[in-house]
Design an enzyme around this catalytic site. Structure first.
Site, PDB file in Angstrom:
ATOM      1  N   SER A  25       0.822  -1.232   0.000  1.00 46.85           N
ATOM      2  CA  SER A  25       0.000   0.000   0.000  1.00 46.85           C
ATOM      3  C   SER A  25       0.843   1.263   0.000  1.00 46.85           C
ATOM      4  CB  SER A  25      -0.951   0.073   1.185  1.00 46.85           C
ATOM      5  OG  SER A  25      -0.886  -1.013   2.016  1.00 46.85           O
ATOM      6  N   GLY A  53       1.979  -0.293   8.718  1.00 43.72           N
ATOM      7  CA  GLY A  53       2.767   0.935   8.836  1.00 43.72           C
ATOM      8  C   GLY A  53       3.459   1.418   7.580  1.00 43.72           C
ATOM      9  N   SER A  54       3.050   0.905   6.397  1.00 45.15           N
ATOM     10  CA  SER A  54       3.800   1.337   5.208  1.00 45.15           C
ATOM     11  C   SER A  54       3.520   2.815   4.875  1.00 45.15           C
ATOM     12  CB  SER A  54       3.522   0.441   4.004  1.00 45.15           C
ATOM     13  OG  SER A  54       2.274   0.692   3.456  1.00 45.15           O
ATOM     14  N   TRP A  55       2.306   3.307   5.151  1.00 48.24           N
ATOM     15  CA  TRP A  55       2.043   4.743   4.904  1.00 48.24           C
ATOM     16  C   TRP A  55       2.881   5.575   5.880  1.00 48.24           C
ATOM     17  CZ3 TRP A  55      -3.509   6.611   3.278  1.00 48.24           C
ATOM     18  CH2 TRP A  55      -3.889   5.941   2.116  1.00 48.24           C
ATOM     19  N   ASP A  80      -3.792   2.704  15.232  1.00 46.33           N
ATOM     20  CA  ASP A  80      -4.439   1.487  14.717  1.00 46.33           C
ATOM     21  C   ASP A  80      -4.932   0.644  15.883  1.00 46.33           C
ATOM     22  OD1 ASP A  80      -4.302   0.042  11.691  1.00 46.33           O
ATOM     23  OD2 ASP A  80      -4.776  -1.311  13.356  1.00 46.33           O
ATOM     24  N   ASP A  96      -8.875   2.712  18.934  1.00 52.76           N
ATOM     25  CA  ASP A  96      -9.973   2.594  17.979  1.00 52.76           C
ATOM     26  C   ASP A  96     -10.347   3.998  17.487  1.00 52.76           C
ATOM     27  OD1 ASP A  96     -12.378   2.226  16.703  1.00 52.76           O
ATOM     28  OD2 ASP A  96     -13.249   0.956  18.266  1.00 52.76           O
ATOM     29  N   ASP A 121      -6.359   4.846   5.878  1.00 55.84           N
ATOM     30  CA  ASP A 121      -6.410   3.731   4.921  1.00 55.84           C
ATOM     31  C   ASP A 121      -7.245   2.610   5.546  1.00 55.84           C
ATOM     32  OD1 ASP A 121      -5.767   2.266   2.647  1.00 55.84           O
ATOM     33  OD2 ASP A 121      -3.857   1.545   3.451  1.00 55.84           O
ATOM     34  N   LYS A 161      -9.335   6.122   2.272  1.00 54.89           N
ATOM     35  CA  LYS A 161      -9.731   5.037   1.362  1.00 54.89           C
ATOM     36  C   LYS A 161     -11.252   4.927   1.360  1.00 54.89           C
ATOM     37  CE  LYS A 161      -8.655   0.671   2.426  1.00 54.89           C
ATOM     38  NZ  LYS A 161      -7.512  -0.234   2.419  1.00 54.89           N
TER      39      LYS A 161
HETATM   40  N1  SAM Z   1      -2.074   1.981   5.543  1.00 56.50           N
HETATM   41  C1  SAM Z   1      -1.635   0.758   6.150  1.00 56.50           C
HETATM   42  C2  SAM Z   1      -0.240   0.474   5.640  1.00 56.50           C
HETATM   43  O1  SAM Z   1       0.151   1.083   4.662  1.00 56.50           O
HETATM   44  O2  SAM Z   1       0.462  -0.349   6.228  1.00 56.50           O
HETATM   45  C3  SAM Z   1      -2.564  -0.387   5.856  1.00 56.50           C
HETATM   46  C4  SAM Z   1      -3.879  -0.251   6.564  1.00 56.50           C
HETATM   47  S1  SAM Z   1      -4.820  -1.732   6.547  1.00 56.50           S
HETATM   48  C5  SAM Z   1      -5.381  -1.819   4.898  1.00 56.50           C
HETATM   49  C6  SAM Z   1      -6.295  -1.303   7.392  1.00 56.50           C
HETATM   50  C7  SAM Z   1      -6.103  -1.109   8.876  1.00 56.50           C
HETATM   51  O3  SAM Z   1      -7.294  -0.514   9.418  1.00 56.50           O
HETATM   52  C8  SAM Z   1      -5.897  -2.395   9.679  1.00 56.50           C
HETATM   53  O4  SAM Z   1      -4.620  -2.417  10.246  1.00 56.50           O
HETATM   54  C9  SAM Z   1      -6.976  -2.333  10.775  1.00 56.50           C
HETATM   55  O5  SAM Z   1      -6.529  -2.774  12.040  1.00 56.50           O
HETATM   56  C10 SAM Z   1      -7.292  -0.846  10.786  1.00 56.50           C
HETATM   57  N2  SAM Z   1      -8.592  -0.519  11.397  1.00 56.50           N
HETATM   58  C11 SAM Z   1      -9.808  -0.998  11.051  1.00 56.50           C
HETATM   59  N3  SAM Z   1     -10.755  -0.480  11.875  1.00 56.50           N
HETATM   60  C12 SAM Z   1     -10.113   0.350  12.737  1.00 56.50           C
HETATM   61  C13 SAM Z   1     -10.546   1.181  13.823  1.00 56.50           C
HETATM   62  N4  SAM Z   1     -11.829   1.238  14.171  1.00 56.50           N
HETATM   63  N5  SAM Z   1      -9.617   1.888  14.511  1.00 56.50           N
HETATM   64  C14 SAM Z   1      -8.302   1.808  14.176  1.00 56.50           C
HETATM   65  N6  SAM Z   1      -7.830   1.052  13.151  1.00 56.50           N
HETATM   66  C15 SAM Z   1      -8.727   0.326  12.446  1.00 56.50           C
END
Ligand code: SAM
Length: 303
Positions: A25, A53-55, A80, A96, A121, A161
């Site tokens: 990502s 954590g890539s962003w 996260d 959260d 994201d 997203k």
């Molecule tokens: N941008 C990230 C990267 O580049 O590594 C990837 C993100 S991943 C697609 C989606 C993330 O949304 C997951 O790690 C998930 O735990 C988080 N997520 C989903 N619902 C959430 C919430 N209510 N609060 C915090 N994080 C949440």
């Protein structure tokens, strides 16, 4: 991001490992920034739903590697639900984003300063029930937007997203009440077969008489009341109801024609190529317990 045979899964998957990113990502944010340049001159940023954590890695490299001056005023906060392995120059919070108390945790770290850039994201766990998944995703975007309205400085940028479902034009018109320009962008690294896109909201300009205030007992509707984002309120008289004007967001495909296609697989991988190790193993994968049981010889298959 695990280890697949010769990293054949797709080009961005392998490229992410080669460049030290925890997930493919990273290229989505890089390609969005290539188009919109929203990371030029930012000093305080928030990465919501940031794991693995890539962003945050992209943000850390952009803010801290390019320019070593004024580093003390720079801050990156990543949030996260999942724990994250540390990233240089990034403060991580396990929380959260739908919980109002998360706002205070982030604000404490900014010591009263506003952010220049907020991104999300976020993706909830998919249930397979399409309507429910779409609803939960929309709630996640609204939560990210609520936090953003409290954190972002005027003129700041919000990127999130989205999945382009039935009601997405309503979201565009709502966002247009808060931002000067709202664009729906699809980076080349986002799979063409997926409904995933990103809303890029430029120039935050909340109504002058509206002060965002997050409260545990406040509904999303109450929160946005007074900022005219086009929702009916309990006080509206139904006979006066008229179809809300909907805007169709500008759509931009970004990433440049010289970048890889997201659905391309690694056909030309040389014979002697070896699979690369994951940049960062998952902190708490769902299969962790199964692996522990297997190591202890306790994972037996029912006959
Ligand atoms: N941008 C990230 C990267 O580049 O590594 C990837 C993100 S991943 C697609 C989606 C993330 O949304 C997951 O790690 C998930 O735990 C988080 N997520 C989903 N619902 C959430 C919430 N209510 N609060 C915090 N994080 C949440």
């Amino acid at each position: 991001m695990g280890k697949s045979s010769k990293d054949k899964r797709d080009l961005y998957y392998r490229k992410a490992k080669e460049e030290g990113y925890r997930a493919r990502s990273a290229f989505k944010l890089l390609q969005l920034d290539e188009q919109f340049h929203f990371l030029d001159n930012v000093t305080r940023v928030v990465d919501l739903c940031a794991a693995p954590g890539s962003w945050s890695q992209v943000l850390s490299r952009r803010l801290f590697d390019d320019d070593t001056e004024n580093n003390s005023s720079k801050r990156i906060v990543a949030v996260d639900l999942q724990p994250m392995f540390p990233i240089d120059n990034v403060t991580t919070i396990q929380a959260d984003i739908t919980h109002p108390k998360t706002l205070n945790k982030i604000m404490d770290l900014f010591e009263g300063e506003k952010a220049d850039f907020v991104c999300s994201d976020g993706a909830p766990d998919v249930t397979g029930l399409h309507d429910l998944d779409e609803y939960v995703q929309q709630q996640l975007i609204l939560s990210a937007l609520q936090l953003t309205t409290c954190l972002l400085r005027e003129g700041g940028v919000f990127v999130a997203k989205i999945f382009r479902g039935r009601d997405i034009d309503m979201l565009y018109s709502q966002l247009s009440f808060l931002f000067e320009r709202v664009v729906c962008a699809k980076p080349r690294s986002s799979r063409g077969t997926s409904l995933e896109s990103f809303i890029v909201c430029l120039g935050y300009r909340p109504p002058s008489d509206w002060k965002p205030r997050l409260d545990v007992n406040m509904s999303v509707e109450d929160f946005f009341q007074g900022c005219d984002i086009g929702r009916l309120t309990i006080d509206d008289e139904i006979p006066n109801y008229r179809e809300e004007p909907r805007s169709i967001a500008e759509f931009i495909s970004c990433g440049g024609l010289d970048s890889f296609d997201s659905d391309a697989t690694y056909h030309d991988v040389p014979e002697n190529t070896t699979a690369l190790d994951p940049v960062q193993p998952p902190t708490n994968p769902p299969y962790k317990r199964a692996l522990e049981l297997k190591r202890q010889g306790k994972l037996t298959r029912a006959v």
